[in-house]
Design an enzyme around this catalytic site. Structure first.
Site, PDB file in Angstrom:
ATOM      1  CE  LYS A  99      -4.104  -2.041   0.214  1.00 16.37           C
ATOM      2  NZ  LYS A  99      -5.107  -2.175   1.247  1.00 16.37           N
TER       3      LYS A  99
ATOM      4  NE  ARG B 118      -6.674  -9.123  -1.622  1.00 20.67           N
ATOM      5  CZ  ARG B 118      -6.279  -8.206  -2.485  1.00 20.67           C
ATOM      6  NH1 ARG B 118      -5.490  -7.209  -2.073  1.00 20.67           N
ATOM      7  NH2 ARG B 118      -6.646  -8.252  -3.742  1.00 20.67           N
TER       8      ARG B 118
END
Length: 334
Positions: free
Chosen positions: A279, A314
């Site tokens: 991210k 994830r």
């Protein structure tokens, strides 16, 4: 006002006799932090928890097809041209199958397939195009002999149903069934586990000045409400997974606050998924401009999730996560 209880999760081998095993162990807690809007509380002994909360936190949680003794690694497989990290790399069935096989060989326990980018600013994808991107790839994975659970990352019921028909076994809805209420019926009828993720706003606009009164409690309340909606629709609670939605309508400060308080989400009574891989805020803090250079930061945050008892991580960089998780388990084996 509602009082929430965040367990202070520990992993040391020297466990007090009055400690409570989180989901049956090996992590444990003997103190909790009461959280209340507008009020600051000190820590309290776990023995003073309401019995219902104690039962929820101590009950074992498992999902079909996933490891029972450790957190599962969910490998990301985007069959999109525009995903932030790997857009355009795996749009052909051949490339997708090869990448999935590689991730499984490296240690992925489940493959998560997405046909609509949810990166900030991403454009909407019509459901027929999303089906055309995902269902043939899922069928190809099964035809290639891939047996691990396959998750379809979509907010559209028609896409989810097509994916299940092609061989998917899990649902991952970034809108927590807000975008398409028919998703609840798909989950009920199929009995597939479903992940309900928190997101503030649509992917196209979600990063335009997101605001919360209290990000941790606001996200918790939203997920609690969506869990109840799913249960009311006939979805079994043991098949519901919750995801606080790191990076989906959140600032860097919001993301860090949620990660620090992940253990609170266990009180929802569902398995917890953490998705932080590559991210943008990892790059901002760690000084990695390119998404593919953020594996170390991703693993660091994933380990924080393991320390707080998350059930699924994830990830894009499977081998790096598998290796770190194996060392973490070895270090804290009791």
């Amino acid at each position: 006002m509602t009082i929430y209880y965040r367990p202070i999760v520990q992993m040391d081998a020297k466990m007090p006799t009055d400690a409570v095993l989180l989901h049956g162990g090996p992590l444990w807690f003997d103190r909790v932090e009461p959280l209340e809007r507008g009020v600051r509380h000190g820590l309290m002994p776990a023995s003073e928890l309401p019995s219902a909360s104690l039962d929820v936190l101590s009950a074992p949680r498992t999902l079909p097809g996933l490891p029972k003794d450790r957190a599962a690694i969910m490998g990301v497989l985007n069959v999109t041209p525009d995903s932030f990290s790997d857009g355009g790399k795996f749009t052909s069935s051949k490339a997708a199958v090869e990448h999935a096989q590689a991730m499984i060989a490296q240690g992925a326990n489940v493959i998560d397939i997405g046909g609509e980018s949810t990166r900030p600013g991403a454009a909407f994808v019509p459901e027929d195009k999303e089906v055309a991107r995902t269902a043939p790839v899922i069928a190809a994975l099964r035809a290639a002999g891939i047996e691990v659970p396959i998750s379809i990352d979509t907010r559209k019921a028609a896409v989810a149903q097509a994916a299940l028909s092609a061989g998917a076994t899990m649902l991952n809805d970034v809108s927590a069934m807000h975008y398409d209420s028919a998703m609840a019926e798909v989950a009920r009828r199929s009995r597939a586990p479903i992940c309900l993720m928190h997101a503030q706003g649509d992917p196209k606009t979600m990063q335009e000045n997101p605001q919360y009164d209290n990000v941790v409690l606001d996200v918790f309340d939203h997920l609690a409400e969506r869990v109840e909606v799913a249960i009311a629709a006939g979805v079994a609670k043991e098949r519901i997974i919750v995801d606080p939605g790191i990076g989906f309508g959140k600032t860097q400060a919001h993301n860090l606050a949620l990660i620090r308080n992940l253990s609170l989400f266990h009180t929802l009574g569902c398995s917890v998924l953490l998705g932080v891989s590559r991210k943008r805020f990892i790059g901002n803090i760690g000084g990695a401009e390119r998404a593919e250079d953020r594996a170390s930061g991703s693993v660091s945050l994933a380990l924080s999730g393991l320390m707080q008892g998350v059930h699924i991580v994830r990830a894009h960089d499977i081998d790096e996560h598998r290796q770190a998780f194996a060392l973490w388990r070895a270090l804290h084996a009791q």
